[in-house]
Design a protein around this motif. Structure first.
Motif, short mmCIF file in Angstrom:
data_model
loop_
_atom_site.label_atom_id
_atom_site.label_comp_id
_atom_site.label_asym_id
_atom_site.label_seq_id
_atom_site.Cartn_x
_atom_site.Cartn_y
_atom_site.Cartn_z
N ASP A 141 0.83 -1.19 0.00
CA ASP A 141 0.00 0.00 0.00
C ASP A 141 0.87 1.25 0.00
O ASP A 141 1.93 1.28 0.63
N SER A 142 0.40 2.27 -0.72
CA SER A 142 1.20 3.49 -0.84
C SER A 142 1.37 4.19 0.50
O SER A 142 2.39 4.84 0.75
N THR A 146 14.06 7.89 -1.62
CA THR A 146 13.03 8.62 -2.37
C THR A 146 12.90 8.08 -3.79
O THR A 146 11.79 7.92 -4.31
N ASN A 147 14.04 7.77 -4.42
CA ASN A 147 14.01 7.23 -5.77
C ASN A 147 13.33 5.86 -5.80
O ASN A 147 12.55 5.55 -6.71
N LEU A 148 13.62 5.02 -4.80
CA LEU A 148 13.00 3.69 -4.75
C LEU A 148 11.49 3.80 -4.53
O LEU A 148 10.72 2.99 -5.07
N TYR A 149 11.06 4.78 -3.75
CA TYR A 149 9.63 4.98 -3.53
C TYR A 149 8.92 5.41 -4.82
O TYR A 149 7.86 4.88 -5.17
N LEU A 206 4.86 5.05 2.17
CA LEU A 206 5.15 6.44 2.59
C LEU A 206 5.64 6.47 4.04
O LEU A 206 6.54 7.26 4.37
N ALA A 207 5.07 5.63 4.90
CA ALA A 207 5.55 5.56 6.28
C ALA A 207 6.99 5.05 6.33
O ALA A 207 7.81 5.55 7.11
N TRP A 208 7.32 4.07 5.51
CA TRP A 208 8.70 3.58 5.47
C TRP A 208 9.66 4.65 4.91
O TRP A 208 10.79 4.79 5.37
N LEU A 209 9.17 5.40 3.91
CA LEU A 209 10.01 6.46 3.36
C LEU A 209 10.30 7.53 4.41
O LEU A 209 11.46 7.96 4.56
N MET A 210 9.30 7.96 5.15
CA MET A 210 9.52 8.94 6.20
C MET A 210 10.42 8.39 7.30
O MET A 210 11.21 9.13 7.91
N GLY A 265 -2.95 7.91 -1.60
CA GLY A 265 -2.50 7.71 -0.23
C GLY A 265 -2.42 9.01 0.55
O GLY A 265 -2.80 9.06 1.72
N LEU A 266 -1.92 10.07 -0.10
CA LEU A 266 -1.86 11.37 0.58
C LEU A 266 -3.25 11.91 0.89
O LEU A 266 -3.47 12.50 1.94
#
Length: 316
Positions: free
Chosen positions: A24-25, A172-175, A29-33, A187-188
């Motif tokens: 899920d996006s 960020t690139n991987l996301y 996003l939680a993993w990215l942050m 998601g946002l």
């Protein structure tokens, strides 16, 4: 030169579909942050562990080598170069210091004025055994004009800079590589839904973000077409001089701006023809967000991740 394939900005990998695509996006996003915030106030071992974790995620996701080889290769080279330069750079601290006690300050016996027997020689401060093996200067090379010094502070600063550059850029690139723009905006919008109580235009913000992400490839395409048009004309830049060369590039920049405004006007007309008046009245659901068992597993892994960060990854 193909900017649409060489630059990773805003690109999405449609095929092959990896396990990162199925997440899920909002979870991604939680993993990215977490990857962006975890290096703050972390020790060097944790920063290196984040780099290894990102590389491990890329390898287990089976992303094609042609996709990430050039991107990760240049990024690793940049991070390694920063590591080497910062390691041997001066750390800004004055290592030489004045001892608190004089060199012969430890005197255990003094010659008696009555006895003529000489007193035993007292040990000096430098001859005493050190309680630990701590050394501030880890490596020192001084051979004529070549002077290289590695201290604990310079090595710690080098690890911080190199790992921070790699973690911020590549996470960020991987996301963006494994998440479609529509999934990002959906998601946002789901996460920003509570802000509607404060009369914030959440839907308008999400629509603007969607159009911006879709507009990035168009910008790269226009830049690519203009560069190719200049290269095919075989302009002799030496004969033009600096002033004429600047005039040419200003003309190219003006043409680029005109093309981008024309593309934006075409998108606006297409939305108007289709009867689009406001995002609230014409909402299009691209993705149905629903957490599945692998998403909950990723959330559980994120909890373990932060537990290790708070318990082991903090600065000593």
């Amino acid at each position: 030169m193909d900017l649409l394939r060489s630059l990773p900005i805003g690109l999405y990998l449609e095929q092959p579909v990896t396990w990162l695509h199925h997440l899920d996006s909002r979870v991604k996003l939680a993993w990215l942050m977490s990857f962006l915030l975890a290096p703050l106030l972390a020790n060097p071992y944790w920063r290196l562990a984040l780099v290894l974790l990102l590389i491990l995620i890329t390898l287990t996701a089976a992303i094609p080598l042609r996709v990430w080889r050039q991107q990760m290769g240049w990024l690793l080279m940049l991070s390694f170069f920063v590591l080497i330069v910062a390691t041997f750079a001066p750390d800004g601290l004055k290592v030489d210091h004045q001892p608190r006690l004089p060199a012969n300050g430890l005197t255990f016996a003094e010659p008696s004025p009555i006895s003529e027997t000489p007193a035993t020689e007292s040990p000096r401060l430098g001859d005493l055994p050190q309680p630990t093996s701590y050394k501030y200067v880890l490596y020192n090379l001084d051979q004529g004009f070549l002077r290289l010094t590695v201290t604990r502070r310079s090595l710690d600063l080098a690890i911080r800079l190199s790992t921070l550059i790699f973690t911020l850029i590549y996470s960020t690139n991987l996301y963006l590589l494994t998440t479609a723009p529509e999934e990002i905006t959906a998601g946002l919008e789901s996460l920003m839904r509570p802000l509607r109580r404060f009369n914030l235009p959440v839907t308008e913000i999400v629509l603007t973000l969607t159009l911006s992400l879709r507009f990035i490839p168009l910008v790269l395409e226009e830049v690519q077409n203009l560069i190719r048009s200049i290269s095919t004309r075989a302009i002799n830049w030496r004969k033009l001089g600096i002033r004429n060369s600047l005039q040419v590039w200003l003309t190219v920049a003006q043409r680029l701006l005109e093309n981008l405004l024309l593309r934006a006007e075409q998108i606006a007309k297409a939305m108007t023809v289709r009867g689009f008046t406001s995002p609230n009245e014409h909402r299009v659901q691209w993705h149905q967000l629903r957490l599945r068992w692998w998403d909950w597993a990723a959330v559980g892994s994120l909890i373990i991740f932060w537990g290790l960060r708070l318990g082991w990854g903090g600065m000593v």
